[in-house]
Design an enzyme around this catalytic site. Structure first.
Site, PDB file in Angstrom:
ATOM      1  N   TRP A  47      -7.204 -16.662  62.674  1.00  0.00           N
ATOM      2  CA  TRP A  47      -6.081 -17.595  62.510  1.00  0.00           C
ATOM      3  C   TRP A  47      -4.873 -16.912  61.898  1.00  0.00           C
ATOM      4  O   TRP A  47      -5.006 -16.104  60.979  1.00  0.00           O
ATOM      5  CB  TRP A  47      -6.536 -18.721  61.569  1.00  0.00           C
ATOM      6  CG  TRP A  47      -5.440 -19.519  60.962  1.00  0.00           C
ATOM      7  CD1 TRP A  47      -4.687 -19.173  59.869  1.00  0.00           C
ATOM      8  CD2 TRP A  47      -4.958 -20.793  61.400  1.00  0.00           C
ATOM      9  NE1 TRP A  47      -3.769 -20.174  59.604  1.00  0.00           N
ATOM     10  CE2 TRP A  47      -3.914 -21.177  60.524  1.00  0.00           C
ATOM     11  CE3 TRP A  47      -5.315 -21.662  62.453  1.00  0.00           C
ATOM     12  CZ2 TRP A  47      -3.222 -22.376  60.661  1.00  0.00           C
ATOM     13  CZ3 TRP A  47      -4.613 -22.853  62.578  1.00  0.00           C
ATOM     14  CH2 TRP A  47      -3.584 -23.207  61.690  1.00  0.00           C
ATOM     15  N   ASN A  49      -0.772 -18.109  60.417  1.00  0.00           N
ATOM     16  CA  ASN A  49       0.380 -19.019  60.378  1.00  0.00           C
ATOM     17  C   ASN A  49       1.626 -18.243  59.967  1.00  0.00           C
ATOM     18  O   ASN A  49       1.924 -17.228  60.622  1.00  0.00           O
ATOM     19  CB  ASN A  49       0.109 -20.324  59.623  1.00  0.00           C
ATOM     20  CG  ASN A  49      -0.436 -20.222  58.215  1.00  0.00           C
ATOM     21  OD1 ASN A  49      -1.593 -19.932  58.023  1.00  0.00           O
ATOM     22  ND2 ASN A  49       0.385 -20.489  57.226  1.00  0.00           N
ATOM     23  N   ASP A  50       2.355 -18.662  58.983  1.00  0.00           N
ATOM     24  CA  ASP A  50       3.714 -18.150  58.742  1.00  0.00           C
ATOM     25  C   ASP A  50       3.894 -16.633  58.847  1.00  0.00           C
ATOM     26  O   ASP A  50       3.070 -15.871  58.338  1.00  0.00           O
ATOM     27  CB  ASP A  50       4.161 -18.467  57.312  1.00  0.00           C
ATOM     28  CG  ASP A  50       3.853 -19.866  56.876  1.00  0.00           C
ATOM     29  OD1 ASP A  50       3.397 -20.658  57.696  1.00  0.00           O
ATOM     30  OD2 ASP A  50       4.068 -20.156  55.691  1.00  0.00           O
ATOM     31  N   SER A 110       2.455 -17.486  51.415  1.00  0.00           N
ATOM     32  CA  SER A 110       3.593 -16.817  52.055  1.00  0.00           C
ATOM     33  C   SER A 110       4.533 -16.127  51.072  1.00  0.00           C
ATOM     34  O   SER A 110       4.628 -16.509  49.903  1.00  0.00           O
ATOM     35  CB  SER A 110       4.381 -17.822  52.873  1.00  0.00           C
ATOM     36  OG  SER A 110       3.689 -18.062  54.066  1.00  0.00           O
ATOM     37  N   ARG A 177       6.205 -22.211  45.859  1.00  0.00           N
ATOM     38  CA  ARG A 177       5.721 -21.129  46.725  1.00  0.00           C
ATOM     39  C   ARG A 177       6.775 -20.560  47.682  1.00  0.00           C
ATOM     40  O   ARG A 177       7.842 -21.085  47.834  1.00  0.00           O
ATOM     41  CB  ARG A 177       4.521 -21.618  47.528  1.00  0.00           C
ATOM     42  CG  ARG A 177       4.778 -22.809  48.416  1.00  0.00           C
ATOM     43  CD  ARG A 177       3.484 -23.218  49.139  1.00  0.00           C
ATOM     44  NE  ARG A 177       3.650 -24.435  49.907  1.00  0.00           N
ATOM     45  CZ  ARG A 177       3.460 -25.657  49.415  1.00  0.00           C
ATOM     46  NH1 ARG A 177       3.094 -25.823  48.178  1.00  0.00           N
ATOM     47  NH2 ARG A 177       3.656 -26.720  50.182  1.00  0.00           N
TER      48      ARG A 177
HETATM   49  C1  FRU Z   1       3.822 -23.103  55.442  1.00  0.00           C
HETATM   50  C2  FRU Z   1       2.793 -22.928  54.356  1.00  0.00           C
HETATM   51  C3  FRU Z   1       3.417 -22.260  53.149  1.00  0.00           C
HETATM   52  C4  FRU Z   1       2.246 -21.627  52.482  1.00  0.00           C
HETATM   53  C5  FRU Z   1       1.401 -21.199  53.652  1.00  0.00           C
HETATM   54  C6  FRU Z   1      -0.078 -21.280  53.417  1.00  0.00           C
HETATM   55  O1  FRU Z   1       3.302 -23.157  56.720  1.00  0.00           O
HETATM   56  O2  FRU Z   1       2.228 -24.166  54.027  1.00  0.00           O
HETATM   57  O3  FRU Z   1       4.149 -23.132  52.327  1.00  0.00           O
HETATM   58  O4  FRU Z   1       2.616 -20.553  51.678  1.00  0.00           O
HETATM   59  O5  FRU Z   1       1.750 -22.042  54.729  1.00  0.00           O
HETATM   60  O6  FRU Z   1      -0.793 -20.684  54.444  1.00  0.00           O
END
Ligand code: FRU
Length: 506
Positions: A47, A49-50, A110, A177
């Site tokens: 997986w 994400n950001d 992130s 964050r």
């Molecule tokens: C955004 C988020 C951030 C966080 C990260 C966790 O998509 O929620 O705020 O740092 O993903 O995976």
């Protein structure tokens, strides 16, 4: 700054067990190249994400990402890592951070990166859970740093370097964050997402002389109950002599065609009052009007271009097919500029050097043609520009990634002045959001659509980047058809290139 410690970063003994385990896992479980996008960043396995730490380091562009190698679902966050010279051809590097310290044991969330004296400085959010007196658990987030050589990173002994205590009273310790760090006039600065006591988002500005000792400067901006709640993943930069703030708010309400429900990524154009350390701005706009776009981050290239990359997915839509080795990819990196208050975005110019096999058509389409295929116009890894030049049609449609079972539609409705993406027939097995529209306008009676496809996605750039729409498509790669249709007559031109796909990414 704990520079002494970087000397040892190449030594295996420095690697924690959790990082070593992730590195081993990603080496052993790489997804086959054909099953991944050709030039959009994905993880070797698992997986993502950001985008994180998108930065120029020693002449190469590094990209990290939120990463859970062990499954196609979100889990304890690591930082995956890759780099490129031209934003199209990427090389994977070993996993950079694992959640292996008391202060980040629930995840390395992130953050961002900057080059400093030949070292690569990462700033990220450490997530930790603590037990309250009543036995229940609470999460709290702090800002942490690591320093490295472009491959191996060591977390600073001073971590965490910023605690939520330094925020104005009432600010949440659980939602603090996503630091975005930069250097300016010999100091380090960082903007960090935070949640105000009244449940609305705010952006905190911190600064530091050495990158380790940070002090709170100001609340740069706050949403005052508008534009959702927590503001995630801020970015703050100068573009064409204006100041731009990008944030990704949670829990927004739909407004017209501008914002949709849930997580959006929006931008403000304004000016930065350096004395007062605040940002003056007006209304927000959506960055990308497609179905899959979140948490963008930017960098400045060596030749002064501002490039943005985002997670091409959304928290609410999970389209990953069962059994897929990877989940989540990045958008194509995009060059940004401003046209008045409007953010203009186009794929990095480097993409054009990967164009092959040009095919051109100029045709007059009529309703009687039905769904028209054009010679040489098909495929899933391509760069195609369609210009709608004239005609009396009201609705014009392009079916992408089409075969007898599936298709992803782009529909231009001239009366409503909207462009709609519709992936209802794109292989989904859950009732997820499939349709989204954006307001578009003709320029001198014409509409120009540039469509960039890469096996599992279509990114559309309208009128040279005025509006962007990104959408993930998880259909069988055999669905290669492209069909044009309209309900009247339409004069159109089509220029299509295949994009070199082999051996590009990783
Ligand atoms: C955004 C988020 C951030 C966080 C990260 C966790 O998509 O929620 O705020 O740092 O993903 O995976």
């Amino acid at each position: 700054m704990n520079n002494g410690k970087t000397e040892g970063i190449m030594e295996k003994t420095e690697l924690t067990a959790r990082l070593e385990q992730a590195r081993q896992y990603e080496r052993q479980h790489q997804t086959a190249a054909q099953e991944r996008p050709a030039f959009h960043v994905t993880a070797p396995v698992g997986w993502i994400n950001d985008p994180n730490g998108f930065s120029l380091f020693q002449g190469e562009y590094h990209l990290f990402y939120q990463y859970h190698p062990y499954s196609s679902l979100w889990g304890p966050m690591h930082w995956g890592h890759c780099k490129t010279k031209d934003f199209i051809r990427w090389t994977w590097l070993p996993c950079a951070l694992a959640p292996d310290e008391a202060y980040d044991g629930q995840g390395c969330f992130s953050g961002s990166a900057v080059e400093q004296d030949g070292k690569h400085l990462l700033m990220y959010t450490g997530v930790r859970e603590r037990e309250k007196e009543d036995g229940t658990k609470e999460v709290f987030q702090t800002q942490c740093m690591a320093v490295g050589d472009g491959t191996d990173y060591v977390k600073l002994q001073e971590n965490p370097v910023i605690l939520a205590d330094s925020l104005p009273e009432g600010s949440s310790a659980a939602d603090f964050r996503d630091p975005k760090i930069w250097r300016e006039d010999g100091r380090f600065y960082a903007v960090i997402g935070s949640l105000d006591g009244d449940g609305s988002g705010q952006i905190a500005l911190f600064s530091s002389a050495d990158g380790t000792g940070w002090s709170f400067e100001s609340i740069l901006d706050r949403n005052q109950g508008r534009y959702g709640k927590m503001w995630e993943c801020p970015d703050f930069f100068t573009l064409d002599s204006r100041q731009v703030l990008i944030v990704s708010p949670q829990f927004m309400r739909a407004e017209g065609l501008e914002f949709h429900n849930g997580n959006n990524s929006i931008y403000f154009v304004g000016s930065y009052e350096k004395e007062k350390k605040c940002f003056l701005r007006k209304e927000a706009r959506q960055i990308d009007y497609g179905l899959d776009f979140y948490a963008p981050q930017t960098l400045e290239t060596a030749d002064g271009r501002r490039i943005m990359i985002a997670w091409m997915k959304s928290w609410d839509n999970d389209l990953t097919p069962e059994g897929a080795g990877w989940s989540g990819m990045m958008t194509v990196p995009r060059e940004l500029r401003l046209d008045g208050e409007r953010l203009i975005q186009n794929p990095v110019r480097e993409l054009e050097t990967y164009r092959r096999n040009e095919v051109r058509h100029a045709v007059r389409l009529t309703r009687e043609d039905g769904e028209k295929a054009l010679d040489g116009i098909s495929g899933r890894v391509l760069d195609m520009t369609v210009e709608l030049k004239a005609g009396d049609y009201e609705v014009f449609q392009i079916a992408l990634a089409a075969d007898s079972d599936s298709r992803t539609l782009l529909v231009y409705d001239r009366k409503r002045a909207t462009l709609t993406t519709d992936r209802t027939w794109s292989g989904l097995r859950k009732d997820q959001v499939c349709v989204r529209s954006a307001a578009v306008r003709e320029r001198e009676g014409k509409l120009k659509l540039r469509i960039v496809m890469d096996r599992f996605s279509a990114e559309v750039f309208v009128n040279d980047g005025e509006t962007a729409m990104s959408t993930v498509i998880h259909t069988d790669q055999k669905a290669q058809g492209i069909f044009f249709s309209c309900d009247g007559t339409a004069e159109i031109s089509v220029v299509k290139y295949d994009l070199e796909a082999e051996g590009l990414t990783f």
